[in-house]
Write an enzyme that holds these catalytic residues in place. Sequence first.
Site, PDB file in Angstrom:
ATOM      1  N   GLN A 128      -3.319  -6.674  -7.415  1.00  0.00           N
ATOM      2  CA  GLN A 128      -3.703  -7.289  -6.130  1.00  0.00           C
ATOM      3  C   GLN A 128      -5.089  -6.811  -5.742  1.00  0.00           C
ATOM      4  OE1 GLN A 128      -3.582  -5.319  -2.875  1.00  0.00           O
ATOM      5  NE2 GLN A 128      -4.713  -7.026  -2.006  1.00  0.00           N
ATOM      6  N   GLY A 146       8.356 -12.633   2.087  1.00  0.00           N
ATOM      7  CA  GLY A 146       8.491 -12.529   3.530  1.00  0.00           C
ATOM      8  C   GLY A 146       9.924 -12.697   3.980  1.00  0.00           C
ATOM      9  N   SER A 162      -0.714  -2.948  -5.493  1.00  0.00           N
ATOM     10  CA  SER A 162      -1.723  -3.018  -4.429  1.00  0.00           C
ATOM     11  C   SER A 162      -2.987  -2.267  -4.818  1.00  0.00           C
ATOM     12  CB  SER A 162      -1.153  -2.397  -3.147  1.00  0.00           C
ATOM     13  OG  SER A 162      -2.182  -2.180  -2.203  1.00  0.00           O
ATOM     14  N   SER A 190       2.851 -16.834   1.860  1.00  0.00           N
ATOM     15  CA  SER A 190       3.070 -15.526   2.489  1.00  0.00           C
ATOM     16  C   SER A 190       2.304 -15.460   3.798  1.00  0.00           C
ATOM     17  CB  SER A 190       2.553 -14.426   1.544  1.00  0.00           C
ATOM     18  OG  SER A 190       2.556 -13.164   2.171  1.00  0.00           O
ATOM     19  N   TYR A 222      -8.479  -6.896  -3.073  1.00  0.00           N
ATOM     20  CA  TYR A 222      -9.264  -7.250  -1.889  1.00  0.00           C
ATOM     21  C   TYR A 222     -10.716  -7.269  -2.356  1.00  0.00           C
ATOM     22  CZ  TYR A 222      -5.304  -6.356   1.269  1.00  0.00           C
ATOM     23  OH  TYR A 222      -4.102  -6.410   1.930  1.00  0.00           O
ATOM     24  N   VAL A 226      12.785 -11.662   2.689  1.00  0.00           N
ATOM     25  CA  VAL A 226      13.881 -11.795   1.708  1.00  0.00           C
ATOM     26  C   VAL A 226      14.686 -10.499   1.708  1.00  0.00           C
ATOM     27  CG1 VAL A 226      14.431 -12.050  -0.749  1.00  0.00           C
ATOM     28  CG2 VAL A 226      12.558 -13.383   0.277  1.00  0.00           C
ATOM     29  N   ARG A 227      15.940 -10.569   2.102  1.00  0.00           N
ATOM     30  CA  ARG A 227      16.779  -9.365   2.186  1.00  0.00           C
ATOM     31  C   ARG A 227      18.145  -9.518   1.528  1.00  0.00           C
ATOM     32  NH1 ARG A 227      12.447  -8.320   3.356  1.00  0.00           N
ATOM     33  NH2 ARG A 227      11.593  -7.213   5.135  1.00  0.00           N
ATOM     34  N   LYS A 243      -2.760 -15.213  -2.666  1.00  0.00           N
ATOM     35  CA  LYS A 243      -1.602 -14.750  -1.870  1.00  0.00           C
ATOM     36  C   LYS A 243      -1.940 -14.861  -0.385  1.00  0.00           C
ATOM     37  CE  LYS A 243       1.117 -10.537  -0.976  1.00  0.00           C
ATOM     38  NZ  LYS A 243       0.598  -9.994   0.276  1.00  0.00           N
ATOM     39  N   HIS A 264       1.970 -12.256   4.865  1.00  0.00           N
ATOM     40  CA  HIS A 264       1.729 -10.813   4.751  1.00  0.00           C
ATOM     41  C   HIS A 264       2.818 -10.018   5.491  1.00  0.00           C
ATOM     42  CE1 HIS A 264      -1.909  -8.297   3.517  1.00  0.00           C
ATOM     43  NE2 HIS A 264      -1.108  -7.375   4.004  1.00  0.00           N
ATOM     44  N   ALA A 312       0.838  -1.198   0.000  1.00  0.00           N
ATOM     45  CA  ALA A 312       0.000   0.000   0.000  1.00  0.00           C
ATOM     46  C   ALA A 312       0.879   1.256   0.000  1.00  0.00           C
ATOM     47  CB  ALA A 312      -0.889  -0.004   1.244  1.00  0.00           C
ATOM     48  N   ARG A 316       2.255  -9.265   9.213  1.00  0.00           N
ATOM     49  CA  ARG A 316       1.348  -8.163   9.577  1.00  0.00           C
ATOM     50  C   ARG A 316      -0.072  -8.629   9.849  1.00  0.00           C
ATOM     51  NH1 ARG A 316       3.540  -3.358   7.618  1.00  0.00           N
ATOM     52  NH2 ARG A 316       1.667  -2.413   6.739  1.00  0.00           N
ATOM     53  N   THR A 362      -5.629 -11.486  -2.258  1.00  0.00           N
ATOM     54  CA  THR A 362      -5.001 -11.619  -0.933  1.00  0.00           C
ATOM     55  C   THR A 362      -5.998 -12.272   0.008  1.00  0.00           C
ATOM     56  OG1 THR A 362      -3.625  -9.706  -1.346  1.00  0.00           O
ATOM     57  CG2 THR A 362      -3.921 -10.334   0.957  1.00  0.00           C
TER      58      THR A 362
HETATM   59  C1  LIG Z   1       3.674  -1.296   4.195  1.00  0.00           C
HETATM   60  C2  LIG Z   1       3.138  -2.565   3.640  1.00  0.00           C
HETATM   61  C3  LIG Z   1       1.945  -2.534   2.935  1.00  0.00           C
HETATM   62  C4  LIG Z   1       1.430  -3.717   2.399  1.00  0.00           C
HETATM   63  N1  LIG Z   1       0.302  -3.656   1.648  1.00  0.00           N
HETATM   64  C5  LIG Z   1      -0.182  -4.780   1.095  1.00  0.00           C
HETATM   65  C6  LIG Z   1      -1.324  -4.737   0.264  1.00  0.00           C
HETATM   66  O1  LIG Z   1      -1.882  -3.674  -0.004  1.00  0.00           O
HETATM   67  N2  LIG Z   1      -1.781  -5.903  -0.233  1.00  0.00           N
HETATM   68  C7  LIG Z   1      -1.184  -7.107   0.030  1.00  0.00           C
HETATM   69  O2  LIG Z   1      -1.642  -8.143  -0.435  1.00  0.00           O
HETATM   70  N3  LIG Z   1      -0.079  -7.171   0.794  1.00  0.00           N
HETATM   71  C8  LIG Z   1       0.423  -6.037   1.323  1.00  0.00           C
HETATM   72  N4  LIG Z   1       1.564  -6.107   2.079  1.00  0.00           N
HETATM   73  C9  LIG Z   1       2.237  -7.406   2.278  1.00  0.00           C
HETATM   74  C10 LIG Z   1       3.316  -7.655   1.204  1.00  0.00           C
HETATM   75  O3  LIG Z   1       2.733  -7.839  -0.052  1.00  0.00           O
HETATM   76  C11 LIG Z   1       4.157  -8.887   1.489  1.00  0.00           C
HETATM   77  O4  LIG Z   1       3.318 -10.001   1.681  1.00  0.00           O
HETATM   78  C12 LIG Z   1       5.114  -8.815   2.677  1.00  0.00           C
HETATM   79  O5  LIG Z   1       5.319  -7.515   3.141  1.00  0.00           O
HETATM   80  C13 LIG Z   1       6.435  -9.436   2.252  1.00  0.00           C
HETATM   81  O6  LIG Z   1       7.369  -9.368   3.241  1.00  0.00           O
HETATM   82  P1  LIG Z   1       8.634  -8.357   3.231  1.00  0.00           P
HETATM   83  O7  LIG Z   1       8.074  -7.005   3.501  1.00  0.00           O
HETATM   84  O8  LIG Z   1       9.438  -8.915   4.342  1.00  0.00           O
HETATM   85  O9  LIG Z   1       9.315  -8.447   1.885  1.00  0.00           O
HETATM   86  C14 LIG Z   1       2.102  -4.942   2.606  1.00  0.00           C
HETATM   87  C15 LIG Z   1       3.307  -4.952   3.313  1.00  0.00           C
HETATM   88  C16 LIG Z   1       3.836  -3.781   3.814  1.00  0.00           C
HETATM   89  C17 LIG Z   1       5.139  -3.844   4.554  1.00  0.00           C
HETATM   90  C1  LIG Z   2      -5.760  -1.162   4.721  1.00  0.00           C
HETATM   91  C2  LIG Z   2      -4.346  -1.375   4.320  1.00  0.00           C
HETATM   92  C3  LIG Z   2      -4.118  -2.656   3.686  1.00  0.00           C
HETATM   93  C4  LIG Z   2      -2.717  -2.720   3.217  1.00  0.00           C
HETATM   94  C5  LIG Z   2      -2.049  -3.889   3.785  1.00  0.00           C
HETATM   95  O1  LIG Z   2      -2.294  -4.960   3.327  1.00  0.00           O
HETATM   96  C6  LIG Z   2      -1.105  -3.762   4.852  1.00  0.00           C
HETATM   97  O2  LIG Z   2      -0.935  -2.675   5.408  1.00  0.00           O
HETATM   98  O3  LIG Z   2      -0.525  -4.798   5.220  1.00  0.00           O
END
Ligand SMILES: Cc1cc2nc3c(=O)[nH]c(=O)nc-3n(C[C@H](O)[C@H](O)[C@H](O)COP(=O)(O)O)c2cc1C
Ligand SMILES: CCCCC(=O)C(=O)O
Length: 383
Positions: free
Chosen positions: A134, A299, A111, A265, A136, A301-302, A243, A267, A84, A270, A162
């Site tokens: 992606q 998830g 996103s 994943s 929702y 990967v650095r 996902k 996420h 996002a 989160r 997702t």
């Molecule tokens: C700030 C932020 C926003 C994200 N927003 C979305 C999103 O809008 N939709 C979604 O499917 N995943 C979202 N994700 C999850 C990522 O697609 C992903 O699954 C995850 O962050 C991968 O791990 P990494 O950040 O360690 O590379 C978000 C992750 C972060 C950090």
């Molecule tokens: C409402 C925000 C959704 C974005 C998201 O997937 C995240 O922040 O992990």
Amino acid sequence: MQATPILPVCIDDLEHIAKDILPSATWGYYTSGANHEQTLRDNRDAFKRYRLRPRMLRDVSKVTTTTTILGKKARSPLCVAPCAMHKLAHPDGEVATSKAVASHGSVMILSTYSTTALEKVIAAGNPETQYWFQLYVYKDRRVSEKLIRRAEAAGFSALVLTVDAPYLGRRLLDSRNKFSPPPHLRLENFIDSTTDFSSIDSLEKSGDETFGETFGNRGDASLSWEEGIAWLRSITALPIIVKGILTAEDTELAIKHGCSAIIVSNHGGRQLDGTLASIDALPEIVEAAGNRIEVYMDGGVRTGTDIIKALALGAQAVFVARPILYGLAYNGEDGARLTLRLLQDELELGMALAGCRTIDEIGSHLIHSLHKQACNNIPKPKL
Ligand SMILES: Cc1cc2nc3c(=O)[nH]c(=O)nc-3n(C[C@H](O)[C@H](O)[C@H](O)COP(=O)(O)O)c2cc1C
Ligand SMILES: CCCCC(=O)C(=O)O
């Protein structure tokens, strides 16, 4: 935003720099995980429990990372996960990311909560690069359907549903910071919405709803494999990628319901805290998938060797989210390019040092697991 004088030479450097540059609430939103952040930490730590078994004297004078992803040629298995609000990191936001991915030549997942309209993001790319949207699914299905129609018309070649976020996870730092995105940013994909969902277009318009509530109130938590995927199938011919899969059971269901690929994943730690790290869940899913469906992961990967480990455990491609945000914060498009270049360089060097000339040569023979449980699940060597 000014680039700091330190020359970043790895993703951890970019992370440190981004922390200095970004406002603390943005930093909190980007980097935090849910609850006690066990999964967030474990996503990274788990990679260290797999060690590499390199092979020597294999003529690595030429190394190529060319591969295929969802049936299309890609220059690299390193891709960008949906995130996002890229404009929180840099005013050029998702357009900067799109140009960076286009120069890298793989896949960008955009996103739903992009701060740039989806049409503008794909227009900044090139035909060689795959753009997936992606999704929702909202209680008001017309909102999701409209997004799908726009994504189809704009040229997105797959939908990424997702499935791990029927509600938003509990991110303690965001609650403490009362995180809400700044009013000058807009979720541009919703601006034209003719439904009541349009109220999200300026994020915190009314000011009486938190970001999490906005999300929770609009998302359709009743979505199921039977009804949800059938509904999507009935309205679009685009491939559907799920996902957020973490088990063999759901892998079987994804295949049964006609999904085209899976992204392993959690996420980025989160959503549900306490799940397996993505890299630990991967072998079970690869085994269940059994070449019937492509499996990707994200998830934690650095580094280039993280990518090698994920590919060795059976992923067809690997996605990064936060590293791109760090690159954007550091230096916009050039910063996002740097993120991809650092990881790509590390991948190529790592492959050479491990004795792999091609992506196909990255097999499970490379993996020594310090994790007894995971050892049992590692697929049989390819070579
Ligand atoms: C700030 C932020 C926003 C994200 N927003 C979305 C999103 O809008 N939709 C979604 O499917 N995943 C979202 N994700 C999850 C990522 O697609 C992903 O699954 C995850 O962050 C991968 O791990 P990494 O950040 O360690 O590379 C978000 C992750 C972060 C950090
Ligand atoms: C409402 C925000 C959704 C974005 C998201 O997937 C995240 O922040 O992990």
